[in-house]
Design a protein around this motif. Structure first.
Motif, PDB file in Angstrom:
ATOM      1  N   LEU A  29      36.456  39.946  48.032  1.00 50.44           N
ATOM      2  CA  LEU A  29      37.918  39.819  47.986  1.00 50.44           C
ATOM      3  C   LEU A  29      38.596  40.864  48.862  1.00 50.44           C
ATOM      4  O   LEU A  29      39.615  40.572  49.507  1.00 50.44           O
ATOM      5  N   SER A  30      38.066  42.073  48.893  1.00 54.62           N
ATOM      6  CA  SER A  30      38.663  43.106  49.730  1.00 54.62           C
ATOM      7  C   SER A  30      38.625  42.706  51.199  1.00 54.62           C
ATOM      8  O   SER A  30      39.623  42.837  51.925  1.00 54.62           O
ATOM      9  N   LEU A  31      37.483  42.216  51.650  1.00 57.91           N
ATOM     10  CA  LEU A  31      37.375  41.786  53.043  1.00 57.91           C
ATOM     11  C   LEU A  31      38.286  40.604  53.336  1.00 57.91           C
ATOM     12  O   LEU A  31      38.895  40.524  54.412  1.00 57.91           O
ATOM     13  N   ALA A  32      38.394  39.665  52.387  1.00 55.00           N
ATOM     14  CA  ALA A  32      39.254  38.505  52.606  1.00 55.00           C
ATOM     15  C   ALA A  32      40.714  38.921  52.708  1.00 55.00           C
ATOM     16  O   ALA A  32      41.453  38.440  53.583  1.00 55.00           O
ATOM     17  N   VAL A  33      41.176  39.814  51.810  1.00 55.50           N
ATOM     18  CA  VAL A  33      42.574  40.253  51.858  1.00 55.50           C
ATOM     19  C   VAL A  33      42.836  41.088  53.116  1.00 55.50           C
ATOM     20  O   VAL A  33      43.890  40.979  53.737  1.00 55.50           O
ATOM     21  N   TRP A  34      41.875  41.904  53.500  1.00 57.52           N
ATOM     22  CA  TRP A  34      42.030  42.720  54.713  1.00 57.52           C
ATOM     23  C   TRP A  34      42.205  41.833  55.940  1.00 57.52           C
ATOM     24  O   TRP A  34      43.082  42.072  56.770  1.00 57.52           O
ATOM     25  N   ALA A  47      46.053  46.867  51.356  1.00 52.11           N
ATOM     26  CA  ALA A  47      45.938  45.518  50.802  1.00 52.11           C
ATOM     27  C   ALA A  47      44.521  45.253  50.308  1.00 52.11           C
ATOM     28  O   ALA A  47      44.320  44.566  49.294  1.00 52.11           O
ATOM     29  N   ALA A  48      43.522  45.814  51.014  1.00 54.25           N
ATOM     30  CA  ALA A  48      42.141  45.610  50.590  1.00 54.25           C
ATOM     31  C   ALA A  48      41.857  46.221  49.232  1.00 54.25           C
ATOM     32  O   ALA A  48      40.936  45.786  48.525  1.00 54.25           O
ATOM     33  N   LEU A  49      42.626  47.226  48.834  1.00 54.80           N
ATOM     34  CA  LEU A  49      42.400  47.882  47.544  1.00 54.80           C
ATOM     35  C   LEU A  49      42.960  47.088  46.368  1.00 54.80           C
ATOM     36  O   LEU A  49      42.571  47.317  45.229  1.00 54.80           O
ATOM     37  N   VAL A  50      43.883  46.165  46.636  1.00 53.88           N
ATOM     38  CA  VAL A  50      44.539  45.438  45.548  1.00 53.88           C
ATOM     39  C   VAL A  50      43.531  44.643  44.727  1.00 53.88           C
ATOM     40  O   VAL A  50      43.648  44.542  43.496  1.00 53.88           O
ATOM     41  N   ALA A  51      42.517  44.084  45.377  1.00 50.81           N
ATOM     42  CA  ALA A  51      41.575  43.215  44.676  1.00 50.81           C
ATOM     43  C   ALA A  51      40.488  43.974  43.928  1.00 50.81           C
ATOM     44  O   ALA A  51      39.802  43.391  43.074  1.00 50.81           O
ATOM     45  N   VAL A  52      40.313  45.268  44.201  1.00 54.50           N
ATOM     46  CA  VAL A  52      39.144  45.983  43.680  1.00 54.50           C
ATOM     47  C   VAL A  52      39.157  46.125  42.152  1.00 54.50           C
ATOM     48  O   VAL A  52      38.163  45.781  41.492  1.00 54.50           O
ATOM     49  N   PRO A  53      40.234  46.628  41.523  1.00 50.42           N
ATOM     50  CA  PRO A  53      40.178  46.780  40.057  1.00 50.42           C
ATOM     51  C   PRO A  53      39.915  45.474  39.322  1.00 50.42           C
ATOM     52  O   PRO A  53      39.098  45.424  38.391  1.00 50.42           O
ATOM     53  N   GLY A  54      40.607  44.403  39.725  1.00 48.26           N
ATOM     54  CA  GLY A  54      40.397  43.123  39.054  1.00 48.26           C
ATOM     55  C   GLY A  54      38.987  42.611  39.210  1.00 48.26           C
ATOM     56  O   GLY A  54      38.400  42.063  38.262  1.00 48.26           O
ATOM     57  N   ALA A  55      38.406  42.765  40.408  1.00 46.10           N
ATOM     58  CA  ALA A  55      37.038  42.301  40.631  1.00 46.10           C
ATOM     59  C   ALA A  55      36.042  43.083  39.797  1.00 46.10           C
ATOM     60  O   ALA A  55      35.063  42.525  39.285  1.00 46.10           O
ATOM     61  N   LEU A  56      36.274  44.381  39.637  1.00 46.94           N
ATOM     62  CA  LEU A  56      35.347  45.205  38.868  1.00 46.94           C
ATOM     63  C   LEU A  56      35.486  44.996  37.369  1.00 46.94           C
ATOM     64  O   LEU A  56      34.533  45.210  36.609  1.00 46.94           O
ATOM     65  N   LEU A  57      36.681  44.591  36.913  1.00 47.47           N
ATOM     66  CA  LEU A  57      36.912  44.417  35.483  1.00 47.47           C
ATOM     67  C   LEU A  57      36.694  42.988  35.008  1.00 47.47           C
ATOM     68  O   LEU A  57      36.654  42.743  33.798  1.00 47.47           O
ATOM     69  N   ALA A  58      36.576  42.036  35.928  1.00 51.49           N
ATOM     70  CA  ALA A  58      36.430  40.633  35.539  1.00 51.49           C
ATOM     71  C   ALA A  58      35.119  40.410  34.794  1.00 51.49           C
ATOM     72  O   ALA A  58      34.134  41.126  34.991  1.00 51.49           O
TER      73      ALA A  58
END
Length: 479
Positions: A104-109, A75-86
């Motif tokens: 975001l990764s820490l929050a989702v985790w 679940a922590a990985l879901v936010a990574v691409p969007g955060a890096l591409l925003a």
């Protein structure tokens, strides 16, 4: 990262390392991770993150669906691409993207861990099993003793609040270390407004998770995002419209302050005092905001009055006084086309009416005077008496209140005077609010000295400049 203070660099680095540590189990050899689900949710979040100004905070249902469907590390990985591409508006771009991904990764985790601790995955599994059953799922749930949908909803809302709390707490840390904000402003001042949207995002994320494993599949789950997107667009439009309204008000007030420098800051203080009165009268929501705006804009008609009259040294002639007394009508004409003002227009036009009918511009009396105008009249007179001006010092607040009470029933509505008195007893009226003198506005250099302003008042008139309220000592709110 060179533009960031050392404390902020260390904070961001710790967040990135913590996020990497939380996500590491998902990439270990042999980890049981549903990569198809992870990749699809990450792609949806990345697309949403690229929609500038409308989507970023409303991608939370996607992140929450990942927290409900996936193990915490995945679940922590879901936010990574969007955060890096925003998109990043301010440098350093790399540090900001890394910080956003870590936050975001820490929050989702943490949200996924909270959901798991509440047995949310087990509840969802039971619901999916019941949904795949042949008949009478409700009866099966009752006989099996499995927790039902209400429990799953409660667990989802709790996990959503954990996500919001974690994200807000981490954001507060970077505001303290990078922007030198106080801890109170960075955390406590942000929490209520930041957590409220997650009460909606939690159920939306749960709906996505339930539909994801249903017979309709991920396509049906993604349809949940459509109403969320519509809501996001509406919210953004509301924010833009509200910002435009505030910009319009600020521009008008600034124009008045530039033209009549002797009452600079008066409009904002009258708006504040009007809101204090309105709260005591039980106003709230849109009406409270409208009466505050009415107080701020009550003197906008001064823009139509010749500047030489507003800045005149000495007494006004009867003809000059009549010109100044046209400013409420000028103000009403100026704001006629501003639709969002509503009841505020009536206060702009009638705030110099008197309860006994001797005011202007129309000589209204008693209940004929609109309620907002009666509120602003009291707030206007109170600030005129308690403000320090170039031609006199401020009166003490108790003296001003006593004068208002003396004139209640003839000039002012006793209800409004009583409401202001109660509000002042409860909240006070701080000196910083009533000070107009340059030395009381902080380290602001004084303006060039103007000739002494001494306006000879008629016998028995107020000492307010150009007081349009004749009468024995009647307090005036200025021209």
């Amino acid at each position: 990262m060179r533009a960031l203070p050392h404390g902020a660099r260390a904070y961001v680095l710790c967040a990135v390392l913590a996020g990497a540590y939380c996500a590491a189990p998902a990439v270990r050899p042999g980890a049981a991770v549903p990569w198809a689900t992870t990749a699809l949710l990450a792609a949806v979040h990345a697309v949403g993150s690229r929609v500038r100004g409308r989507w970023p905070e409303w991608c939370s249902p996607v992140l929450l669906a990942g927290a409900f469907l996936l193990p915490p590390a995945a679940a922590a990985l879901v936010a990574v691409p969007g955060a890096l591409l925003a998109r990043v508006e301010r440098p350093p771009a790399g540090a900001r993207r890394a910080w956003r991904a870590a936050r975001l990764s820490l929050a989702v985790w943490t949200a996924s861990c909270a959901f798991a601790a509440l047995d949310g995955p087990g509840t969802l599994g039971a619901l999916w099993a019941l949904g795949d059953g042949a008949q009478a799922p409700a009866a099966q749930a009752s006989s099996s003793g499995a927790p039902g949908f209400p429990y799953a909803l409660a667990a989802a809302v709790a996990a959503a609040l954990v996500l919001g709390l974690t994200a807000t707490a981490l954001e507060g840390g970077v505001l303290v270390t990078a922007e030198r904000q106080s801890a109170r402003a960075a955390w406590w001042g942000r929490l209520p407004g930041a957590l409220a949207p997650y009460l909606v995002h939690g159920p939306a994320g749960l709906a996505m998770a339930v539909l994801w494993r249903s017979a309709y599949g991920p396509a049906a789950a993604l349809l949940v995002l459509l109403p969320m997107y519509v809501c996001a667009c509406g919210f953004v439009l509301y924010r833009r419209e509200s910002a435009a309204h505030q910009a319009t008000i600020r521009a008008l007030v600034q124009a008045v302050d530039i033209k009549d420098r002797y009452t600079r800051g008066h409009s904002e203080r009258v708006g504040r005092a009007s809101a204090m009165i309105a709260r005591e009268l039980g106003m709230s929501g849109d009406r409270l905001e409208a009466v505050r705006i009415a107080g701020i804009l009550h003197d906008v008609g001064k823009l139509g009055v010749p500047t030489r009259l507003l800045r005149k040294n000495g007494p006004l002639t009867p003809d000059e006084r009549r010109v100044i007394e046209l400013h409420p009508e000028y103000g009403d004409e100026m704001v006629r086309g501003i639709g969002f003002l509503g009841e505020a227009r009536a206060a702009i036009l009638h705030h110099h009416e008197r309860l006994d009918g001797s005011g202007y511009p129309y000589g209204l009396a008693g209940a004929q005077i609109p309620e907002f105008a009666r509120v602003v009249a009291v707030a206007d007179a109170f600030d005129a008496m308690t403000s320090t001006r170039t031609y006199r010092r401020a009166r003490p607040v108790p003296t001003a209140v006593a004068e208002l009470q003396r004139c209640a029933g003839s000039q002012f509505d006793p209800r409004m005077v009583g409401a202001l008195t109660r509000a002042l007893d409860r909240h006070g009226w701080h000196a910083a609010v009533t000070a107009d003198a340059p030395e009381e506005r902080g380290n602001v250099p004084p303006e060039p000295a103007a000739p002494p302003l001494v306006r000879a008042a008629a016998p028995g008139a107020s000492d307010a400049p150009g007081d349009p309220h004749p009468g024995a000592g009647a307090p005036g709110g200025g021209p």
